[in-house]
Design a protein around this motif. Structure first.
Motif, short mmCIF file in Angstrom:
data_model
loop_
_atom_site.label_atom_id
_atom_site.label_comp_id
_atom_site.label_asym_id
_atom_site.label_seq_id
_atom_site.Cartn_x
_atom_site.Cartn_y
_atom_site.Cartn_z
N CYS A 317 0.84 -1.20 0.00
CA CYS A 317 0.00 0.00 0.00
C CYS A 317 0.88 1.26 0.00
O CYS A 317 0.64 2.20 -0.77
CB CYS A 317 -0.93 -0.02 1.21
SG CYS A 317 -2.05 1.39 1.35
N LEU A 318 1.91 1.28 0.83
CA LEU A 318 2.83 2.41 0.88
C LEU A 318 3.64 2.52 -0.41
O LEU A 318 3.91 3.62 -0.90
CB LEU A 318 3.78 2.26 2.08
CG LEU A 318 3.18 2.49 3.46
CD1 LEU A 318 4.13 2.00 4.54
CD2 LEU A 318 2.85 3.96 3.66
N TYR A 319 4.02 1.37 -0.97
CA TYR A 319 4.81 1.37 -2.20
C TYR A 319 4.04 2.02 -3.35
O TYR A 319 4.60 2.81 -4.12
CB TYR A 319 5.19 -0.06 -2.56
CG TYR A 319 5.93 -0.18 -3.88
CD1 TYR A 319 7.26 0.19 -3.98
CD2 TYR A 319 5.29 -0.67 -5.01
CE1 TYR A 319 7.95 0.09 -5.19
CE2 TYR A 319 5.96 -0.77 -6.21
CZ TYR A 319 7.29 -0.40 -6.30
OH TYR A 319 7.95 -0.50 -7.49
N ARG A 320 2.75 1.70 -3.45
CA ARG A 320 1.94 2.27 -4.51
C ARG A 320 1.77 3.78 -4.33
O ARG A 320 1.75 4.54 -5.29
CB ARG A 320 0.57 1.59 -4.57
CG ARG A 320 0.64 0.12 -4.94
CD ARG A 320 -0.72 -0.52 -5.07
NE ARG A 320 -1.38 -0.06 -6.29
CZ ARG A 320 -2.30 0.86 -6.34
NH1 ARG A 320 -2.69 1.47 -5.21
NH2 ARG A 320 -2.86 1.22 -7.47
N ALA A 321 1.68 4.22 -3.06
CA ALA A 321 1.58 5.66 -2.80
C ALA A 321 2.91 6.37 -3.01
O ALA A 321 2.96 7.54 -3.39
CB ALA A 321 1.09 5.89 -1.36
N ASN A 322 4.00 5.63 -2.82
CA ASN A 322 5.34 6.20 -2.93
C ASN A 322 5.82 6.31 -4.38
O ASN A 322 6.69 7.12 -4.71
CB ASN A 322 6.33 5.34 -2.14
CG ASN A 322 7.71 5.95 -2.06
OD1 ASN A 322 7.87 7.05 -1.56
ND2 ASN A 322 8.70 5.24 -2.57
#
Length: 458
Positions: A317-322
């Protein structure tokens, strides 16, 4: 019929102490007073529903309307026994189309569907089913260690030990306290359970501050807690940062009572910098959440005992936002429950494949992670007690004893399996790029699940 009393058998029946509301039939059933129960039984159909619950071996205790035998939930039984078709139709019931666990009158179905609490609500744009699932096509493999031969089990153990020595090694210990929780810890010294959780939060904050991802007023950040539950960790972070410039976002699929973020409310209004999203982590497109999409704050992902695959979902989830804007400046997650990890969601597949490990090897290691925490201390205590009493005891299953796998060695192997799985997550974070590492953040007597995944901008 409801009354407030406790009857003391053998004493004056007019002596009562009001403690809570009991249903009279339930109290009389427990007391089993001769003569009184028979009177209650004869009046049962006049007070409560006449439907007999086979699974509970008792009558339904719901109230009924005057002149009726059954409660609203079982009124369809009364309708089916009506000789008059008109009367039967009037009391006919049907399961709710939204939730078959409850029912409503057929004649009022349309009205019920408009106000039913189970009615599906329109989903916000940031909720997208399985948006954070990496590969849902992989069929999960489960391995029972009992099906492996002794040679196969010893071979995988030897391989685990070598991989751990070459790629993980001994984890550093970084136990500390953050000053913002000192007063709370001092007030909870008599409650070890509460003290244990607050101490873990304090050490997490200490390590975040040490690597520069917990700042107060120095940079504008949004701290995203995954699997927040009541939000205890977010509440601690909120005390350590400046909520005039920073923000808190909690994500959890449940909505527990006594949430810590309610302590920030003023006159019933939530703090402008505190937000909560009720959704499964797998379905949250973090970049589309208004707090993130409409703001320039950097993101810090946090979590305390984020179980198994939920950690992988949070990292993705964080990777996609990052990607590709580079919003994430840190990650701090206390890891646990590796036996709940799945290959389809695991973010460290590339690391495993580089080592020549297959999905089956992952499943075997996942099964062995339970050796680290599953009943080992209880077995040690049993063994020690037996030795003190002069008994000849063996806390080991016969197979493991014959293989030389005593409790201490199995616990060590279980921890190595956990840390190899976590090392794959470190490798995943290193590609963002972030500087990631594993460390012990509390002692094992505080929590056997005492490994912290910590990452920050280099």
């Amino acid at each position: 019929m409801f009354v407030c009393f406790v009857v003391v058998y053998g004493c004056n029946l007019h002596t009562f102490h009001v403690v809570r509301i009991f249903q009279i039939n339930a109290v009389l059933d427990i007391l089993d007073i001769p003569g009184v129960n028979s009177m209650a039984t004869s009046n049962k159909t006049e007070v409560t529903c006449a439907y007999f619950l086979q699974t509970k071996k008792r009558y339904c205790r719901m109230s009924v309307k005057t002149g009726r035998k059954f409660c609203g939930e079982h009124a369809s039984l009364e309708a089916s026994n009506q000789a008059c078709p008109t009367s039967a139709a009037k009391y006919a019931r049907t399961p709710c189309p939204y939730d078959p666990n409850h029912s409503c009158f057929v004649s009022q179905l349309a009205k019920h569907m408009e106000k039913c609490n189970s009615k599906p609500q329109p989903l916000p744009e940031y909720i997208k089913e399985n948006v954070n699932v990496i590969d849902s096509n992989d069929e999960e493999i489960k391995v029972n260690l009992g099906t492996l031969t002794d040679d196969e089990l010893l071979a995988i153990i030897s391989r685990v030990s070598k991989i751990h020595s070459d790629f993980v090694g001994e984890l550093p210990i970084s136990v500390g306290r953050h000053p913002v929780l000192e007063s709370t810890l001092a007030s909870l010294t008599e409650s070890r359970g509460s003290w244990r959780h607050v101490f873990q939060s304090s050490s997490i904050l200490h390590n975040m501050a040490r690597v520069g991802v917990l700042t107060s007023g120095k940079s504008r950040s949004t701290y995203v807690e995954f699997g927040s539950g009541r939000g205890q960790l977010s509440y601690a972070v909120g005390q350590a940062v400046d909520l005039d410039t920073d923000a808190l976002l909690m994500i959890d699929k449940s909505s527990p009572r006594h949430k810590h973020d309610n302590r920030y409310k003023v006159d019933g209004e939530s703090h402008a910098s505190i937000h909560r999203v009720r959704a499964d982590i797998a379905d949250v497109d973090l970049g589309q959440v208004p707090l993130v999409r409409n703001d320039t704050r950097r993101l810090v992902g946090i979590g305390k005992h984020l179980c198994g695959a939920a950690t992988d979902l949070a990292l993705n989830c964080l990777y996609r936002a990052n990607n590709p804007v580079g919003l994430v400046q840190g990650v701090c997650i206390a890891l646990c429950c590796h036996h709940q990890c799945t290959w389809g969601l695991y973010v460290g597949k590339a690391f495993f494949q580089e080592l020549g490990l297959s999905q089956t090897d992952f499943a075997i290691m996942r099964a062995m992670t339970s050796w680290a925490v599953c009943g080992s201390r209880r077995a040690k205590e049993h063994s020690d007690a037996g030795q003190e009493a002069g008994e000849v005891t063996s806390a080991l299953p016969g197979r493991y004893a014959a293989m030389g796998l005593d409790i201490e060695r199995r616990e060590k192997i279980g921890r190595q399996c956990k840390q190899i799985i976590d090392r794959g997550r470190v490798a995943f974070l290193s590609t963002w790029p972030l500087e990631a590492k594993l460390l012990y953040y509390v002692e094992p007597d505080i929590s056997p699940e005492n490994v912290l995944l910590l990452a920050h901008i280099s």
